[in-house]
Design a protein around this motif. Sequence first.
Motif, PDB file in Angstrom:
ATOM      1  N   GLN A  14      26.442  44.222  26.589  1.00  0.00           N
ATOM      2  CA  GLN A  14      27.091  44.387  28.259  1.00  0.00           C
ATOM      3  C   GLN A  14      25.774  45.380  29.135  1.00  0.00           C
ATOM      4  OE1 GLN A  14      31.180  44.958  28.294  1.00  0.00           O
ATOM      5  NE2 GLN A  14      31.427  42.970  28.877  1.00  0.00           N
ATOM      6  N   ILE A  15      25.541  46.618  28.160  1.00  0.00           N
ATOM      7  CA  ILE A  15      24.986  47.613  28.880  1.00  0.00           C
ATOM      8  C   ILE A  15      23.322  47.289  28.578  1.00  0.00           C
ATOM      9  CG2 ILE A  15      23.891  48.966  28.109  1.00  0.00           C
ATOM     10  CD1 ILE A  15      26.785  50.560  27.236  1.00  0.00           C
ATOM     11  N   GLU A  16      23.554  46.880  28.181  1.00  0.00           N
ATOM     12  CA  GLU A  16      21.521  45.643  28.042  1.00  0.00           C
ATOM     13  C   GLU A  16      21.868  44.889  28.932  1.00  0.00           C
ATOM     14  OE1 GLU A  16      19.022  42.494  25.297  1.00  0.00           O
ATOM     15  OE2 GLU A  16      20.997  43.477  24.005  1.00  0.00           O
ATOM     16  N   TRP A  17      22.110  43.872  29.325  1.00  0.00           N
ATOM     17  CA  TRP A  17      22.583  43.079  30.661  1.00  0.00           C
ATOM     18  C   TRP A  17      22.294  43.989  32.193  1.00  0.00           C
ATOM     19  CZ3 TRP A  17      24.799  41.825  35.586  1.00  0.00           C
ATOM     20  CH2 TRP A  17      24.915  40.413  35.873  1.00  0.00           C
ATOM     21  N   LYS A  18      22.597  45.133  31.625  1.00  0.00           N
ATOM     22  CA  LYS A  18      22.640  45.481  33.333  1.00  0.00           C
ATOM     23  C   LYS A  18      21.254  46.521  33.012  1.00  0.00           C
ATOM     24  CE  LYS A  18      25.065  49.970  35.521  1.00  0.00           C
ATOM     25  NZ  LYS A  18      25.882  50.651  35.136  1.00  0.00           N
ATOM     26  N   ASN A  19      21.556  46.781  32.091  1.00  0.00           N
ATOM     27  CA  ASN A  19      19.953  47.338  32.355  1.00  0.00           C
ATOM     28  C   ASN A  19      18.827  46.521  31.941  1.00  0.00           C
ATOM     29  OD1 ASN A  19      20.710  50.124  31.519  1.00  0.00           O
ATOM     30  ND2 ASN A  19      20.362  49.511  29.232  1.00  0.00           N
ATOM     31  N   HIS A  20      18.893  45.240  32.272  1.00  0.00           N
ATOM     32  CA  HIS A  20      17.665  44.379  32.700  1.00  0.00           C
ATOM     33  C   HIS A  20      18.013  43.944  33.770  1.00  0.00           C
ATOM     34  CE1 HIS A  20      15.576  43.234  28.837  1.00  0.00           C
ATOM     35  NE2 HIS A  20      17.333  43.177  28.491  1.00  0.00           N
ATOM     36  N   LEU A  21      18.803  43.977  34.482  1.00  0.00           N
ATOM     37  CA  LEU A  21      18.782  43.479  36.596  1.00  0.00           C
ATOM     38  C   LEU A  21      18.707  44.965  36.990  1.00  0.00           C
ATOM     39  CD1 LEU A  21      19.857  42.175  38.200  1.00  0.00           C
ATOM     40  CD2 LEU A  21      22.604  43.099  38.018  1.00  0.00           C
ATOM     41  N   TYR A  22      19.100  45.693  36.104  1.00  0.00           N
ATOM     42  CA  TYR A  22      18.463  47.037  37.736  1.00  0.00           C
ATOM     43  C   TYR A  22      16.985  47.452  37.184  1.00  0.00           C
ATOM     44  CZ  TYR A  22      23.277  48.774  38.809  1.00  0.00           C
ATOM     45  OH  TYR A  22      24.332  48.986  39.935  1.00  0.00           O
ATOM     46  N   SER A  23      16.446  47.211  36.335  1.00  0.00           N
ATOM     47  CA  SER A  23      14.787  47.226  36.430  1.00  0.00           C
ATOM     48  C   SER A  23      13.733  46.167  36.626  1.00  0.00           C
ATOM     49  CB  SER A  23      14.594  47.330  34.475  1.00  0.00           C
ATOM     50  OG  SER A  23      15.206  46.128  33.861  1.00  0.00           O
ATOM     51  N   SER A  24      14.865  45.182  36.554  1.00  0.00           N
ATOM     52  CA  SER A  24      14.045  44.251  37.526  1.00  0.00           C
ATOM     53  C   SER A  24      13.861  44.282  38.853  1.00  0.00           C
ATOM     54  CB  SER A  24      13.791  42.586  36.554  1.00  0.00           C
ATOM     55  OG  SER A  24      15.987  42.866  37.574  1.00  0.00           O
ATOM     56  N   ILE A  25      14.688  44.785  39.454  1.00  0.00           N
ATOM     57  CA  ILE A  25      15.522  45.285  41.132  1.00  0.00           C
ATOM     58  C   ILE A  25      14.767  46.497  41.564  1.00  0.00           C
ATOM     59  CG2 ILE A  25      17.097  45.872  42.212  1.00  0.00           C
ATOM     60  CD1 ILE A  25      18.830  44.397  41.172  1.00  0.00           C
ATOM     61  N   SER A  26      14.134  47.500  40.775  1.00  0.00           N
ATOM     62  CA  SER A  26      13.432  48.399  40.752  1.00  0.00           C
ATOM     63  C   SER A  26      12.356  48.296  41.138  1.00  0.00           C
ATOM     64  CB  SER A  26      13.332  49.678  39.794  1.00  0.00           C
ATOM     65  OG  SER A  26      13.434  49.092  38.289  1.00  0.00           O
ATOM     66  N   GLN A  27      11.309  47.339  40.302  1.00  0.00           N
ATOM     67  CA  GLN A  27      10.348  46.848  40.426  1.00  0.00           C
ATOM     68  C   GLN A  27      10.110  45.846  41.286  1.00  0.00           C
ATOM     69  OE1 GLN A  27       9.340  44.865  36.515  1.00  0.00           O
ATOM     70  NE2 GLN A  27      10.235  47.029  35.181  1.00  0.00           N
ATOM     71  N   TYR A  70      30.626  41.866  35.166  1.00  0.00           N
ATOM     72  CA  TYR A  70      29.655  41.733  35.709  1.00  0.00           C
ATOM     73  C   TYR A  70      29.687  41.301  36.959  1.00  0.00           C
ATOM     74  CZ  TYR A  70      28.437  40.043  31.498  1.00  0.00           C
ATOM     75  OH  TYR A  70      27.896  40.057  29.725  1.00  0.00           O
ATOM     76  N   LEU A  71      31.297  40.894  37.498  1.00  0.00           N
ATOM     77  CA  LEU A  71      31.362  40.925  39.098  1.00  0.00           C
ATOM     78  C   LEU A  71      30.964  42.524  39.725  1.00  0.00           C
ATOM     79  CD1 LEU A  71      34.167  38.571  39.570  1.00  0.00           C
ATOM     80  CD2 LEU A  71      31.991  37.716  40.000  1.00  0.00           C
ATOM     81  N   ARG A  72      31.050  43.463  39.073  1.00  0.00           N
ATOM     82  CA  ARG A  72      31.457  44.670  38.805  1.00  0.00           C
ATOM     83  C   ARG A  72      29.970  45.267  38.890  1.00  0.00           C
ATOM     84  NH1 ARG A  72      34.883  46.389  36.052  1.00  0.00           N
ATOM     85  NH2 ARG A  72      33.050  47.603  34.359  1.00  0.00           N
ATOM     86  N   ILE A  73      28.965  45.054  38.102  1.00  0.00           N
ATOM     87  CA  ILE A  73      27.902  45.396  38.006  1.00  0.00           C
ATOM     88  C   ILE A  73      27.238  44.510  39.635  1.00  0.00           C
ATOM     89  CG2 ILE A  73      25.714  45.012  37.184  1.00  0.00           C
ATOM     90  CD1 ILE A  73      27.711  47.155  35.742  1.00  0.00           C
ATOM     91  N   LEU A  74      27.362  43.230  39.674  1.00  0.00           N
ATOM     92  CA  LEU A  74      26.509  42.728  40.220  1.00  0.00           C
ATOM     93  C   LEU A  74      26.685  43.930  41.651  1.00  0.00           C
ATOM     94  CD1 LEU A  74      26.794  39.148  39.663  1.00  0.00           C
ATOM     95  CD2 LEU A  74      24.400  40.938  39.982  1.00  0.00           C
TER      96      LEU A  74
END
Length: 691
Positions: free
Chosen positions: A9-22, A51-55
């Motif tokens: 789950q942490i890995e999924w969150k990191n991928h999401l935030y890294s893509s958004i920042s780019q 995942y809903l909370r992360i989004l």
Amino acid sequence: MDNSIRQYQIEWKNHLYSSISQKKVSVKLVHYLSDSLIKVILRDRNEITYYLRILDEALRNCRKDQILLILYVIDGVFRSLHKVIPTESDLFKFISSSFQENVLVRNEKKIIETVPEEDCVNVLKLLTIWIDRNDFTLIFLKGWSNRLVEDLNLMDNDVNNTSTAITIDKPMTTHSNTTTTTTTTKTSETTNSVGNSKKRTLEYIDKIQNNYESSLKMAKKTAVRVEFFNELPNEMIYTILKFLGILDLIKLNKVSKFFRDIVNSWPFFKKISFEEQPTINILYLHGIFRHYQNITHINLSYCVGASDSVIYTISQYNPHLEVIIIPGLSFSSPQPLENLIWRSNNLRILNISQIQHLSNTLFKCIKSKPKLEKLNISCCHSLILLMLQCNTNIPASLVHLNIDCYCKTFDSYSYNIALMGFLNRLNKACGLKRIEVMDVDTNIVKSTIELVTNNMWKMASIANNMAIDNLLLTEKKSTLNRRYLNGTTAIYQASKQGHYITVELLLRTGLVDYRIPDAQGCTPLIVSKNLATARMWSNVLGDKLLNISDSQHVVNRGGVRGEVKVSDVDKLNQLFVSVVQIIYKYIDFLKPLNNTFPKNPMGKEIDEILDFHIRFPKHLVPQNEIYRQSILILSSLLKDISFLRETYIPESKDNYYRMSLINQTIRDDIYFDQLVLTKQQQKSILLSLLM
């Protein structure tokens, strides 16, 4: 939680935030994020909460130019979802409603009002794709499109007057088998590109409007012919339906295809209460909790239909519960309740009062809830013992605890000793401010936490009117209608004990609901202990109850006269008051050996007594004084054989209501034996019935 799952789950969150920042989301990354999320949900649907909370956090904290990127990720999730799950399945509906309510609706204001103008076309394209795939409800998507149009002021006559335009370098494909690609936007000064971009936007808007209107048009062909509903805007229809209760929506769902589509396509409520419908069908409960999967508040107080299987259904389909109120329920084992509490990660308020045979596992589940603020385990004897003997910390968020015992099962001295030990073991980090307990000996128990021993129910039981006056000044008015042991209220307990002065004191507040029944459906009026209490009810509420007609007539807009039937509770209360007045009218004939009878009785009086006896709860018959006295009055009225033969019986032949009453009472051998009559009188009455 397993460490591997947590790491995933942490890995999924990191991928999401890294893509958004780019500021870009590649096709490969969308595939990874969507496929991995779907894989986890298929394994355990309750994992969707993380995942809903992360989004949700990503949308709340992102910049306005990053909003579209997050929407692309959501779109990718549903593209992958369509490949593995049918749209009609319960799991798809659960995921769709969860995303809509917990991500999109929560951030609707930010998305609509702050999304850059150059991204609005792509947002409208997403809305079109979601409509084609039936990802979310039509009314929700239409609302978004209308607001976008209104904010942009995209009208036909404005196309040629605009000085800026939106051009799409890489337009997003609308094929369901491809993934959302990266888009870039730029501003152009060319007026031709202005018109083309605006026209494309209007085309998508028209498609959304046409799809929505055509679906409603098809539904309205089969709708009930109620003229004013067809004239109302669709948004107003939904606003009206939001005020209906759960049982009304269930009935409306069966009226026509039009209303079925409306009810099934919109999450009308997040709070469901069956406190006023304790005998609801168990199949209804299963269907409701399977369909409406965004419920946060649930109240099943003393609900007979809430069995083990219903609790399992709730825990399986409703992971967002924050308030659970289920006092007085009975389970064959504690496992369903354990499962429900364990899966409710957002639990804030829990009321499981009067539920017996609960386990240590359930107690551990309760202690593990980090957001729990209010806990009511009154009369849960096993849990109270575990709480008082608890050596570990209770949730730091807990503010209000109820460990009272209304049934007086515990010895007062032993309870005080255990309570003192519990208070001494509480650490300084504990946030407890109020504890409801049994009678406390202040010489033994001393604490800085507020210990509440008196409540309205206890004081009403012993007719402590002075204490009730003080509680009315300090306690909230809502406590007047609070339900305690077996679902009884304070006014119920006062009426049952025959404290008619206390009953009158509570009624004078004007806030008491005398219609609230106990767990078996009996109201405070019906359980009146004696004639004095019953007469007080008749004097205070007589005019109000007797003015309730058998049916309240209403006239709708189409000029059609309709009827709203009076509830069974009101009808029984009305009959109770009528019978009490009849008893006091003929009180001189209550002596069993009195052979005289009232002169010129009224047939309506006999009808009301018979109807009262039919509706009266059978388990109260042996000890209820009002029922016994009404039997004596009825026996006196039936002694007038001439009235019976010449008036009452002949009129019943054309009166189906009276004929039904007679067949269920006087002509029934068991009921007839209750009447206080001599053999000769019995014979005369039976001969009259045969005429």
